[in-house]
Design a protein around this motif. Structure first.
Motif, PDB file in Angstrom:
ATOM      1  N   LEU A  35       0.764  -1.230   0.021  1.00 18.72           N
ATOM      2  CA  LEU A  35       0.097   0.108   0.053  1.00 18.72           C
ATOM      3  C   LEU A  35       0.814   1.083   0.019  1.00 18.72           C
ATOM      4  CD1 LEU A  35      -2.767  -1.075   2.477  1.00 18.72           C
ATOM      5  CD2 LEU A  35      -3.160  -0.564   0.073  1.00 18.72           C
ATOM      6  N   LYS A  36       1.934   1.276   0.917  1.00 22.13           N
ATOM      7  CA  LYS A  36       3.002   2.378   0.990  1.00 22.13           C
ATOM      8  C   LYS A  36       3.402   2.398  -0.579  1.00 22.13           C
ATOM      9  CE  LYS A  36       6.922   1.473   1.879  1.00 22.13           C
ATOM     10  NZ  LYS A  36       8.142   0.803   1.160  1.00 22.13           N
ATOM     11  N   ASN A  37       3.871   1.636  -1.075  1.00 25.77           N
ATOM     12  CA  ASN A  37       4.564   1.623  -2.501  1.00 25.77           C
ATOM     13  C   ASN A  37       3.667   2.063  -3.600  1.00 25.77           C
ATOM     14  OD1 ASN A  37       6.873   0.570  -1.297  1.00 25.77           O
ATOM     15  ND2 ASN A  37       6.656  -1.522  -2.288  1.00 25.77           N
ATOM     16  N   LEU A  38       2.348   1.724  -3.459  1.00 21.82           N
ATOM     17  CA  LEU A  38       1.285   2.092  -4.317  1.00 21.82           C
ATOM     18  C   LEU A  38       1.098   3.686  -4.642  1.00 21.82           C
ATOM     19  CD1 LEU A  38      -1.105  -0.947  -4.311  1.00 21.82           C
ATOM     20  CD2 LEU A  38       0.470  -0.415  -6.186  1.00 21.82           C
ATOM     21  N   ALA A  39       0.892   3.985  -2.924  1.00 24.33           N
ATOM     22  CA  ALA A  39       0.767   5.446  -2.991  1.00 24.33           C
ATOM     23  C   ALA A  39       1.969   6.280  -3.332  1.00 24.33           C
ATOM     24  CB  ALA A  39       0.395   5.721  -1.531  1.00 24.33           C
ATOM     25  N   LEU A  40       3.107   5.976  -3.276  1.00 24.05           N
ATOM     26  CA  LEU A  40       4.256   6.850  -3.413  1.00 24.05           C
ATOM     27  C   LEU A  40       4.276   6.442  -5.108  1.00 24.05           C
ATOM     28  CD1 LEU A  40       6.640   6.167  -0.452  1.00 24.05           C
ATOM     29  CD2 LEU A  40       5.342   7.903  -1.023  1.00 24.05           C
ATOM     30  N   ALA A  78      -4.525   0.564   7.954  1.00 17.50           N
ATOM     31  CA  ALA A  78      -3.745   0.722   7.001  1.00 17.50           C
ATOM     32  C   ALA A  78      -4.169   1.665   5.983  1.00 17.50           C
ATOM     33  CB  ALA A  78      -3.669  -0.581   6.005  1.00 17.50           C
ATOM     34  N   LYS A  79      -5.245   1.855   5.622  1.00 20.21           N
ATOM     35  CA  LYS A  79      -5.897   3.241   4.879  1.00 20.21           C
ATOM     36  C   LYS A  79      -5.464   4.471   5.386  1.00 20.21           C
ATOM     37  CE  LYS A  79     -10.084   5.556   3.811  1.00 20.21           C
ATOM     38  NZ  LYS A  79     -11.454   5.749   3.908  1.00 20.21           N
ATOM     39  N   GLU A  80      -5.591   4.687   6.513  1.00 24.59           N
ATOM     40  CA  GLU A  80      -5.251   5.957   7.272  1.00 24.59           C
ATOM     41  C   GLU A  80      -3.943   6.070   7.223  1.00 24.59           C
ATOM     42  OE1 GLU A  80      -7.096   5.253  11.043  1.00 24.59           O
ATOM     43  OE2 GLU A  80      -9.289   5.395  10.717  1.00 24.59           O
ATOM     44  N   SER A  81      -2.993   5.082   7.664  1.00 27.57           N
ATOM     45  CA  SER A  81      -1.530   5.364   7.728  1.00 27.57           C
ATOM     46  C   SER A  81      -1.014   5.506   6.197  1.00 27.57           C
ATOM     47  CB  SER A  81      -0.797   4.131   8.147  1.00 27.57           C
ATOM     48  OG  SER A  81      -1.108   3.998   9.626  1.00 27.57           O
ATOM     49  N   LYS A  84      -1.178   9.180   4.824  1.00 25.97           N
ATOM     50  CA  LYS A  84      -0.195  10.213   5.395  1.00 25.97           C
ATOM     51  C   LYS A  84       1.122  10.081   4.395  1.00 25.97           C
ATOM     52  CE  LYS A  84      -1.242   9.208  10.318  1.00 25.97           C
ATOM     53  NZ  LYS A  84      -0.666   8.667  11.532  1.00 25.97           N
ATOM     54  N   PHE A  85       1.151   8.936   3.451  1.00 23.58           N
ATOM     55  CA  PHE A  85       2.648   9.071   2.405  1.00 23.58           C
ATOM     56  C   PHE A  85       1.818  10.049   1.198  1.00 23.58           C
ATOM     57  CE2 PHE A  85       3.406   5.272   5.028  1.00 23.58           C
ATOM     58  CZ  PHE A  85       4.956   5.381   5.016  1.00 23.58           C
TER      59      PHE A  85
END
Length: 499
Positions: A35-40, A78-81, A84-85
């Motif tokens: 999820l972090k990778n996808l957002a970035l 996980a969505k909320e965190s 933040k990215f």
């Protein structure tokens, strides 16, 4: 999207990334990294589904979660965190099972791409079938310790998740567990069976008493042992379940210990045929347990090996606590063994190590036994991070219309002959005999209709072995007789006599 990412993606790919709707199934170890990778990377329309809530044990590797999140929904936190990215991402979180009928083929058709970050086979099978039915590409992944794998599944072009049979969990013969253990895992399995016999669901297949039907025993070999089942007046002793016997004795630690680790062992010793080529077990006495501590490099309770005296004390204490927990469940209540329940784990650790000592088997630390008893391969945060990055790389190939460049990538524990940890290979073609993704999927099951019940057919074969979630079964008798239906109540009152 970061400036570095923008410079590395073509304008077309950037547009495809920002406009496509994707589904992430699982918000655990791989899912958090993904999820972090996808957002970035610039993905802006993401839906994520996960059934679990956050546990303390997740915090060392699932970095989107913090201590204050324990007990909350993984997908929602996980969505909320993730926001933040990149607060511009639209994320929809579902705290639910992906196998819920609400998430059927039409649900999956909404997505351009599906990414699996799951940890169980049943859910993987289900997502695989949904993606095939919806004709949506699936990026499948998994990790096991330092090992990991990423592959792409596309209907008609690649093999699906079920094209090849998967390795099944190792099982052990009952006579080995009950009579002749030779490895620590045998003692751990026996201890878990003992927990269930005393406090859990009474399963005859998990009996912990000596097995007098051991194939190694000839008709004469177990005679001495069998004689002990007969009283002096010649009448057979009434055989009682372990639970009934324990209840009658008030879960007395000394009596239970003496039966399991002294009397039952002497009973085994009378089966002389078993010990002709093996080291015979040595019974233990409750009042004479050694307090000698095996050599250990650490004094941490989880890492060191407990002495027999400590094992006996822990065993007795756990019996008392579990007895109270069981009573709180009511008359027909039962306990379910959980690796994260301190008392339940300590019970298995102490019982397994006492039995191991009796049979001359190396004892194990609490940490090791937790891994074995929970069928756990420790999760490695670095492995999850690498696999999550590879998932995004394969997704970018798909969105850039470079399906021919997609690969199956393996992360190895040690470098290969090219001194690389990652080993990529071509995607395999579909298995023409696969009963899931072939053009005419079918499987032949031979049943004894005089013995097999409809319930067994539905639960064990269709749902269990074939992984169906809501099967329908119709008899080809010209009348369209339905014997199993996915519609609740449709087959109530139906009785099948014979065919």
């Amino acid at each position: 999207m970061s400036a570095a990412m923008k410079s590395s993606l073509s304008n077309k790919l950037q547009q495809n990334v920002s406009s496509c709707k994707i589904l992430v199934v699982g918000a655990g170890g791989i899912g958090c990294e993904l999820l972090k990778n996808l957002a970035l990377t610039g993905f802006s329309d993401i839906e994520v589904i996960d059934l679990d809530t956050i546990d303390v044990s997740n915090l060392n590797r699932q970095f989107l979660f913090r201590k204050e999140h324990v007990g909350k929904s993984k997908s929602q936190v996980a969505k909320e965190s993730t926001l933040k990215f990149n607060p511009d991402v639209n994320i929809v979180a579902y705290h639910d099972s992906v196998m819920n009928p609400d998430y059927g083929v039409n649900f999956f058709k909404k997505f351009k791409l599906v990414m699996n970050a799951l940890d169980n086979r049943a859910a993987r099978n289900h997502v695989n079938r949904m993606c095939l039915a919806a004709d949506v590409p699936l990026v499948e992944s998994g990790t096991a310790g330092y090992l990991g794998q990423v592959t792409v599944i596309k209907k008609g072009l690649t093999e699906c998740y079920e094209c090849r049979p998967k390795a099944t969990q190792k099982t052990f013969p009952g006579c080995t567990i009950r009579n002749t253990p030779s490895e620590p895992i045998h003692c751990v399995v026996w201890a878990k069976h003992l927990f269930n016999q005393l406090f859990g669901e009474d399963d005859p297949d998990q009996d912990v008493s000596p097995d007098t039907e051991d194939p190694e025993l000839t008709a004469e070999a177990g005679e001495k042992a069998l004689e002990k089942e007969t009283e002096g007046n010649g009448k057979d002793l009434e055989r009682k379940s372990t639970r009934v016997w324990a209840v009658e004795n008030g879960y007395n630690p000394e009596k239970i210990f003496s039966k399991l680790f002294r009397d039952d062992i002497k009973y085994l010793l009378s089966m002389e045929a078993l010990w002709k080529t093996r080291r015979p077990p040595e019974p233990l006495d409750w009042s004479n347990l050694s307090d000698a501590t095996p050599s250990s490099a650490t004094q941490m309770r989880d890492q060191r090996i407990w002495s027999m005296k400590e094992c006996g004390e822990v065993f007795g204490n756990c019996l008392g606590k579990l007895k109270v927990d069981l009573a709180a469940q009511g008359e027909d209540g039962m306990l379910v063994w959980d690796k994260d329940d301190e008392t339940a784990l300590d019970f298995v650790v102490s019982a397994a190590n006492i039995r191991a000592n009796i049979f001359g088997i190396s004892q194990k630390s609490r940490f090791d036994i937790k891994s074995m008893a929970g069928n756990i391969i420790p999760a490695i945060a670095t492995t999850n991070a690498i696999i999550a990055a590879l998932i995004v790389m394969e997704a970018l190939k798909i969105l850039n219309d470079q399906f021919d460049k997609c690969t199956t990538v393996y992360l190895n524990r040690k470098p290969n002959f090219r001194k690389k940890l990652l080993d990529a290979g071509r995607l395999d073609k579909p298995n023409p005999k696969c009963y899931v993704c072939s053009a005419k999927p079918e499987v032949t099951v031979v049943l004894n209709t005089q013995k097999i019940t409809i319930k067994f057919l539905e639960e064990k074969i269709l749902k269990g072995d074939l992984g169906m979630v809501a099967p329908d079964v119709e008899i080809d008798n010209g009348m369209g007789t339905i014997i199993i239906s996915s519609e609740e109540g449709e087959t109530e009152g139906l009785y099948i006599i014979s065919y």
